[in-house]
Design a protein around this motif. Structure first.
Motif, PDB file in Angstrom:
ATOM      1  N   GLY B   5      55.688  60.062 -54.059  1.00 57.27           N
ATOM      2  CA  GLY B   5      54.903  59.114 -54.859  1.00 57.27           C
ATOM      3  C   GLY B   5      53.664  59.807 -55.406  1.00 57.27           C
ATOM      4  N   ILE B   6      53.342  59.514 -56.673  1.00 49.43           N
ATOM      5  CA  ILE B   6      52.175  60.140 -57.293  1.00 49.43           C
ATOM      6  C   ILE B   6      51.295  59.064 -57.937  1.00 49.43           C
ATOM      7  N   GLU B   7      49.991  59.157 -57.664  1.00 50.23           N
ATOM      8  CA  GLU B   7      49.038  58.176 -58.193  1.00 50.23           C
ATOM      9  C   GLU B   7      47.893  58.928 -58.881  1.00 50.23           C
ATOM     10  N   SER B   8      47.631  58.600 -60.148  1.00 46.93           N
ATOM     11  CA  SER B   8      46.493  59.216 -60.845  1.00 46.93           C
ATOM     12  C   SER B   8      45.942  58.238 -61.879  1.00 46.93           C
ATOM     13  N   SER B   9      45.947  56.924 -61.556  1.00 44.30           N
ATOM     14  CA  SER B   9      45.614  55.966 -62.614  1.00 44.30           C
ATOM     15  C   SER B   9      44.118  55.840 -62.892  1.00 44.30           C
ATOM     16  N   CYS B  10      43.278  56.191 -61.915  1.00 42.76           N
ATOM     17  CA  CYS B  10      41.832  56.080 -62.173  1.00 42.76           C
ATOM     18  C   CYS B  10      41.103  57.264 -61.548  1.00 42.76           C
ATOM     19  N   ASP B  11      40.364  57.022 -60.476  1.00 41.01           N
ATOM     20  CA  ASP B  11      39.537  58.087 -59.899  1.00 41.01           C
ATOM     21  C   ASP B  11      40.313  59.062 -59.004  1.00 41.01           C
ATOM     22  N   ALA B  73      63.727  61.619 -55.213  1.00 36.42           N
ATOM     23  CA  ALA B  73      63.286  60.910 -56.426  1.00 36.42           C
ATOM     24  C   ALA B  73      61.761  60.976 -56.490  1.00 36.42           C
ATOM     25  N   VAL B  74      61.221  60.899 -57.705  1.00 36.11           N
ATOM     26  CA  VAL B  74      59.762  60.892 -57.879  1.00 36.11           C
ATOM     27  C   VAL B  74      59.334  59.542 -58.425  1.00 36.11           C
ATOM     28  N   ALA B  75      58.418  58.891 -57.711  1.00 30.69           N
ATOM     29  CA  ALA B  75      57.844  57.635 -58.194  1.00 30.69           C
ATOM     30  C   ALA B  75      56.432  57.936 -58.674  1.00 30.69           C
ATOM     31  N   VAL B  76      56.069  57.363 -59.824  1.00 34.84           N
ATOM     32  CA  VAL B  76      54.749  57.651 -60.369  1.00 34.84           C
ATOM     33  C   VAL B  76      54.143  56.379 -60.967  1.00 34.84           C
ATOM     34  N   ALA B  77      52.833  56.213 -60.730  1.00 34.11           N
ATOM     35  CA  ALA B  77      52.135  55.077 -61.335  1.00 34.11           C
ATOM     36  C   ALA B  77      52.003  55.344 -62.827  1.00 34.11           C
ATOM     37  N   ASN B  78      52.581  54.468 -63.678  1.00 37.52           N
ATOM     38  CA  ASN B  78      52.480  54.699 -65.130  1.00 37.52           C
ATOM     39  C   ASN B  78      51.608  53.635 -65.809  1.00 37.52           C
ATOM     40  N   GLY B  79      50.871  52.843 -65.007  1.00 39.17           N
ATOM     41  CA  GLY B  79      49.912  51.899 -65.561  1.00 39.17           C
ATOM     42  C   GLY B  79      49.781  50.690 -64.663  1.00 39.17           C
ATOM     43  N   PRO B  80      48.790  49.826 -64.864  1.00 37.06           N
ATOM     44  CA  PRO B  80      47.696  50.016 -65.820  1.00 37.06           C
ATOM     45  C   PRO B  80      46.670  51.029 -65.309  1.00 37.06           C
ATOM     46  N   GLY B  81      45.952  51.632 -66.233  1.00 42.84           N
ATOM     47  CA  GLY B  81      44.948  52.621 -65.853  1.00 42.84           C
ATOM     48  C   GLY B  81      44.417  53.323 -67.078  1.00 42.84           C
ATOM     49  N   LEU B  82      43.739  54.431 -66.839  1.00 42.95           N
ATOM     50  CA  LEU B  82      43.194  55.228 -67.935  1.00 42.95           C
ATOM     51  C   LEU B  82      44.298  56.094 -68.505  1.00 42.95           C
ATOM     52  N   MET B  83      44.506  56.033 -69.807  1.00 48.99           N
ATOM     53  CA  MET B  83      45.603  56.790 -70.413  1.00 48.99           C
ATOM     54  C   MET B  83      45.550  58.268 -70.031  1.00 48.99           C
ATOM     55  N   GLY B  84      44.388  58.883 -70.199  1.00 44.95           N
ATOM     56  CA  GLY B  84      44.262  60.319 -69.918  1.00 44.95           C
ATOM     57  C   GLY B  84      44.613  60.645 -68.482  1.00 44.95           C
ATOM     58  N   ALA B  85      44.216  59.769 -67.577  1.00 38.45           N
ATOM     59  CA  ALA B  85      44.466  59.995 -66.153  1.00 38.45           C
ATOM     60  C   ALA B  85      45.930  59.764 -65.816  1.00 38.45           C
ATOM     61  N   ILE B 102      66.275  65.346 -60.289  1.00 41.97           N
ATOM     62  CA  ILE B 102      66.254  64.100 -59.500  1.00 41.97           C
ATOM     63  C   ILE B 102      65.706  62.958 -60.356  1.00 41.97           C
ATOM     64  N   PRO B 103      65.967  61.707 -59.961  1.00 37.43           N
ATOM     65  CA  PRO B 103      65.517  60.578 -60.795  1.00 37.43           C
ATOM     66  C   PRO B 103      64.005  60.353 -60.770  1.00 37.43           C
ATOM     67  N   LEU B 104      63.558  59.690 -61.847  1.00 37.50           N
ATOM     68  CA  LEU B 104      62.153  59.334 -62.018  1.00 37.50           C
ATOM     69  C   LEU B 104      62.041  57.809 -61.892  1.00 37.50           C
ATOM     70  N   ILE B 105      60.970  57.346 -61.251  1.00 36.08           N
ATOM     71  CA  ILE B 105      60.770  55.901 -61.103  1.00 36.08           C
ATOM     72  C   ILE B 105      59.333  55.567 -61.511  1.00 36.08           C
ATOM     73  N   GLY B 106      59.164  54.760 -62.551  1.00 35.75           N
ATOM     74  CA  GLY B 106      57.832  54.319 -62.955  1.00 35.75           C
ATOM     75  C   GLY B 106      57.396  53.132 -62.108  1.00 35.75           C
ATOM     76  N   VAL B 107      56.163  53.179 -61.624  1.00 30.40           N
ATOM     77  CA  VAL B 107      55.668  52.109 -60.755  1.00 30.40           C
ATOM     78  C   VAL B 107      54.406  51.496 -61.363  1.00 30.40           C
ATOM     79  N   ASN B 108      54.380  50.173 -61.424  1.00 26.48           N
ATOM     80  CA  ASN B 108      53.193  49.448 -61.865  1.00 26.48           C
ATOM     81  C   ASN B 108      52.165  49.496 -60.722  1.00 26.48           C
ATOM     82  N   HIS B 109      50.992  50.018 -61.043  1.00 25.61           N
ATOM     83  CA  HIS B 109      49.943  50.212 -60.041  1.00 25.61           C
ATOM     84  C   HIS B 109      49.566  48.902 -59.329  1.00 25.61           C
ATOM     85  N   MET B 110      49.552  47.793 -60.079  1.00 23.00           N
ATOM     86  CA  MET B 110      49.190  46.501 -59.478  1.00 23.00           C
ATOM     87  C   MET B 110      50.291  46.000 -58.541  1.00 23.00           C
TER      88      MET B 110
END
Lengths: 156, 333
Positions: B5-11, B73-85, B102-110
């Motif tokens: 899991g990867i998170e980079s939506s804000c700080d 598989a890789v799960a990643v936060a794809n929003g909501p958040g700062l676009m650049g981040a 391997i598969p990709l999974i987009g995760v809503n941060h909220m």
């Protein structure tokens, strides 16, 4: 100072030097009038203390561009909100930003020179990168419900 | 399936590994990683994600006791958040998935904040979630895995922001939330009645009026007495403000529960750590015989464990994404 042409035949709003609003409803109408003078690429800086009503003003502007004002909330923590409207509205809050480098790191310039309208709360924190053509609005508190709006015009 | 899991939506730049046996690692880029890769880094440097993401993912994989080849598989936060981040985490995740096949999974941060409750426990569907943080305040109905309806949200300031900013008005350092909580425990919540907005109106929240009210309450005290007043009653003011903020949260949650009868409620987001909110939510759960879940504090603030566990749930439902997955800044549903 009003750069809009009257090509549409509608009477364009002239931004005053200052105006008093006595209610949030009046502020919303003022914000919509200001919004009517904005075009893609414009930058509006909002100045005023905590609780002055900066976010409220943004709601009025967003509403003018067809954005549900209930979707407009404070970006203090999240820094930038993007609202897709007739023209995209980018809502910034620099309250948490301590250094102009931080603003650059989050990509602020991409928005400032982009094709939407930028509304920036606490813009004084990133003064160094605010474009010259920005409209500055300072909101002062007169009483719990009254606000004084002072406008510093965009250079022609 | 073992999920990165990867998170980079804000700080925060964060990475975690979650597998069938549960959470295997949970890493948030520390200041030391920042120092290693960029010297003095501004606190909010989202592009700093770019400098730290590899080291963070590397650490998460090694702390999980596995190798890159074990990630399925890789799960990643794809929003909501700062676009650049968001883009940093998303591009990294795409590259990783492509390279490893391997598969990709987009995760809503909220959504992920809510599923943080599934890291240690197993809430029963359907349930109501109260998501409260510095940036968000939402009541969400979760009828089945990944079936969410937002019932209410803040129209201006988030609850966490109200704590932070009103604390600042009272002279506490920003962000004031945790200090407000501590002082509140020593004060009288009924010392002053601050407004509880939209109390009779739906499930939305509004906290900007409370901020203004606190400001005018203080300005109503003569200048030469204000310091003494604050000295004498800071705890009481903190408690009264906290009372106003949490009353609305809990009463709206109760209203939601009356409209959508469920037997489980979950808290999520950083403000879940607030002791008054916890006490009141526990009271509500007890009175109505509800099961209440509150994640551990390290899973309440932004983290990647919640992204990994949400990815695991989505993988179980066969919900995968392809390379066209895009980031989004705002939640518009």
């Amino acid at each position: 100072m009003n750069k809009n042409t009257a090509a549409s035949g509608q009477k364009t709003f002239q931004i005053p030097d200052e105006v008093v609003s006595t209610s949030t409803g009046e502020t919303a109408r003022l914000a919509a009038s200001v919004a009517s003078t904005l075009k893609p690429g414009d930058v509006v800086c909002l100045h005023g203390d905590l609780g002055a009503g900066k976010t409220h003003f943004v709601k009025g502007v967003a509403s003018y561009f067809g954005i549900d004002q209930n979707m407009v909330n404070s970006p203090t923590f999240t820094l930038i909100h993007e609202y897709p409207g007739d023209i995209p509205v980018y809502h910034f809050d620099c309250y948490r930003i301590n250094d102009v480098r931080e603003a650059l790191e989050i990509g602020t310039e991409d928005y400032l020179y982009g094709s939407g309208i930028c509304l920036i709360e606490w813009a004084e924190k990133i003064e160094a990168i605010i474009p010259e053509h920005a409209l500055h609005i300072t909101i002062g508190k007169i009483s719990e419900s009254e606000r004084l709006f002072r406008f510093k015009p965009r250079p022609e | 399936m073992t999920i990165l899991g990867i998170e980079s939506s804000c700080d925060e730049t964060a990475a975690a590994v979650y597998g069938p046996g549960g959470l295997r690692s949970n890493v948030i880029a520390s200041q030391s990683i920042h120092e290693l890769y960029g010297g003095v880094v501004p606190e909010l440097a989202s592009r700093a994600h770019q400098r730290t993401i590899w080291a963070t993912v590397d650490q998460a994989i090694s702390e999980a006791g596995c190798t890159i080849g074990d990630i399925e598989a890789v799960a990643v936060a794809n929003g909501p958040g700062l676009m650049g981040a968001l883009l940093v985490g998303l591009c990294f995740a795409k590259g990783f998935a492509l390279r490893q096949g391997i598969p990709l999974i987009g995760v809503n941060h909220m959504d992920a904040h809510i599923y943080a409750n599934f890291i240690d426990e197993t809430p029963r569907y359907p349930f109501l979630g109260l998501v409260v943080s510095g940036g968000h305040t939402q009541i969400v109905l979760v009828e089945a895995p990944m079936q969410h309806t937002i019932l209410g949200r803040t129209r201006d300031d988030a609850a966490g922001e109200a704590f932070d900013k009103i604390g600042k008005i009272l002279g506490l350092p920003y962000p004031a939330g945790p200090v407000m909580d501590r002082l509140s425990q020593l004060g009288d919540p009924h010392f002053h009645r601050f407004p509880q907005a939209l109390m009779n109106e739906g499930l939305d929240f509004s906290y900007s009026g409370l901020k203004t009210s606190a400001l005018y309450h203080l300005q109503g005290i003569p200048d030469d007495e204000r310091e003494e007043y604050l000295n004498d009653h800071l705890n009481d003011l903190c408690a009264s403000i906290s009372h106003a903020i949490t009353e609305v949260l809990v009463k709206k949650l109760k209203r939601a529960f009356n409209q959508y009868p469920v037997d489980t409620i979950v808290l999520a987001g950083g403000v879940s750590a607030n002791s008054m909110l916890r006490r009141k939510t526990e009271g509500l759960a007890r009175r109505h015989d509800l099961k209440l879940h509150i994640p551990k504090i390290e899973y309440c603030t932004d983290n990647a464990a919640m992204i990994a566990v949400t990815g695991y749930i989505k993988a179980g439902l066969g919900q995968f994404d392809d390379m066209s997955l895009k980031p989004f800044a705002s939640q518009n549903r």
